[in-house]
Structure formats: C-alpha cells, structure tokens
Design an enzyme around this catalytic site. Structure first.
Site, PDB file in Angstrom:
ATOM      1  N   GLN A   1       6.848  -3.308  -3.909  1.00 48.18           N
ATOM      2  CA  GLN A   1       6.784  -4.443  -4.821  1.00 48.18           C
ATOM      3  C   GLN A   1       5.361  -4.953  -4.947  1.00 48.18           C
ATOM      4  OE1 GLN A   1      10.066  -7.017  -4.294  1.00 48.18           O
ATOM      5  NE2 GLN A   1       9.606  -8.279  -6.043  1.00 48.18           N
ATOM      6  N   ASP A   2       4.923  -5.853  -4.064  1.00 46.04           N
ATOM      7  CA  ASP A   2       3.499  -6.189  -4.084  1.00 46.04           C
ATOM      8  C   ASP A   2       2.920  -5.978  -2.690  1.00 46.04           C
ATOM      9  OD1 ASP A   2       4.684  -8.454  -2.989  1.00 46.04           O
ATOM     10  OD2 ASP A   2       3.533  -9.884  -4.184  1.00 46.04           O
TER      11      ASP A   2
END
Length: 226
Positions: free
Chosen positions: A63-64
């Site tokens: 995701q991040d």
C-alpha cells in the site's frame, strides 16, 4: 532478436506527464520544508531498479511505505538490513514456514533477493511522511502505479499478481486473467492475517505457476545478514 523492453520504454512517457511532475515537486517541497519523508529520495523508485521490466514474473502489491525510521527503502513489505521485520512481514515468514518446512526465518526483513529474482515489490503509493500512514495517499501516486500495472498487463504474459487485502485487490481490475494469474488473500497484517492470509499457500502456488510456464521458481529463502 528484439531488444528487451526497459521500464523507461514502458513508463518513460508517463513520468513526463504534468501530474507526475506535480507529485515529484510536491514531495520535494515537503522535504525542503524540513518534513521527514520516507523512503529517502534515492530509494523511491527502487522497485524498478531491482527488478527490470523484462524480469517481472511476480508482483506483490503493497500500500504505502513503512513510516518508521530506517524502514522503507522502496520495496513493498521489505525493510533495510539491521531493522527488525515488521509484523506483516513476520506473518509472511510464518506462511513460508507452513508452506516450506525447510524455510528458515531470516534474521532480517530485507527482500532484495526476491526482487532480483523477478518479484516486483511495488507499493501503490511511493512516499509517506514520518509517522503518518497514508499521508501521501492523495498525491497522485496511484495514477502512476495503476499505469505501471496496466503496462505489465499489456506487455507481459503469465505474471502472477499477489493481491493481499482490499486495497491491493482493487488493482485487479487492470489485470486480464486470460493472460495473467491473480492470487487473492487477506492482508498479512496482524489485524487480518488470521482471516485467511495464514494458510493461503500463495508462495508455493506462485512457484507451481512459474514451473508450469517453464520459468524458474522463486527461492523465497533469504540468506542471513551478518
């Protein structure tokens, strides 16, 4: 003999677009203003540096980046040598131990050897502010990483996409399952791993799918780092 396509060939034009230049300038402004942004500038695009386009056989979408000190270095789920493996990665190791009884849990969380074997370790958002998860989620990175996935979809065949959790699974819409493989499971985070990530069998399934195509399976074992 055709020349192998490079990342520059397939996403060079994307990086010239105004939105992409805007992301880079926004991140640069944050750094100049004294904010701590992870990963360091020189590591932001490491996923592409470690896994050339022609080598991409597997994609593990994150995701991040990790938002703690010294963790993120541009590969999803991976941390720098000397930093303890975060909980999601520990659960990935637990799953590997279940699938491969000989797997020895490494003393680190540095996944570069996977990347060098053709596993693209791609986060959908490529930067984050220290201590603030998803702080750069609206910068436009996902437009870029969606384009990356679309290019892999169009120009490669038989790639295995490991989509763990709802965020990664949304990206499945770009992938033609007539020419690629998608393996889905809950995210390996401690919040969801027990809902079906542990026991998913994805690492072995990935290697079976590679072998069926005459491709070299991934050696998931990571050597210890002294």
């Amino acid at each position: 003999m055709t020349t192998p396509l490079t990342w520059h060939d397939v996403i060079g034009a994307e990086k010239e677009k105004p939105y992409f230049q805007q992301i880079l300038s926004q991140v640069a402004q944050q750094r100049q203003a004294g904010k701590i942004i992870y990963p360091p500038q020189e590591d932001v695009f490491n996923a592409f540096r470690f896994t050339p386009f022609e080598n991409v056989n597997v994609v593990i979408l994150g995701q991040d980046p990790y938002h703690g000190p010294n963790q993120a270095h541009g590969l999803s789920f991976s941390v720098r040598p000397g930093v303890p493996a975060p909980p999601s990665l520990v659960n990935m190791y637990k799953e590997l131990e279940q699938e491969y009884p000989d797997f020895k849990r490494p003393n680190h969380g540095y996944l570069e050897s996977w990347a060098q074997q053709g596993v693209l370790l791609l986060n959908t958002v490529l930067t984050v502010e220290k201590g603030q998860a998803h702080s750069h989620a609206n910068y436009g990175w996902e437009v870029f990483t969606d384009a990356v996935i679309e290019q892999i979809n169009q120009r490669r065949e038989g790639v295995i996409f490991l989509l763990w959790g709802a965020h990664a699974q949304k990206k499945g819409r770009f992938i033609d399952t007539n020419k690629h493989f998608i393996l889905k499971a809950p995210h390996p985070s401690p919040l969801s791993a027990h809902r079906g990530f542990l026991g998913c069998g994805h690492f072995k399934q990935t290697n079976n799918l590679l072998a069926q195509q005459g491709r070299t399976p991934i050696n998931w074992q990571l050597d210890p780092i002294e």
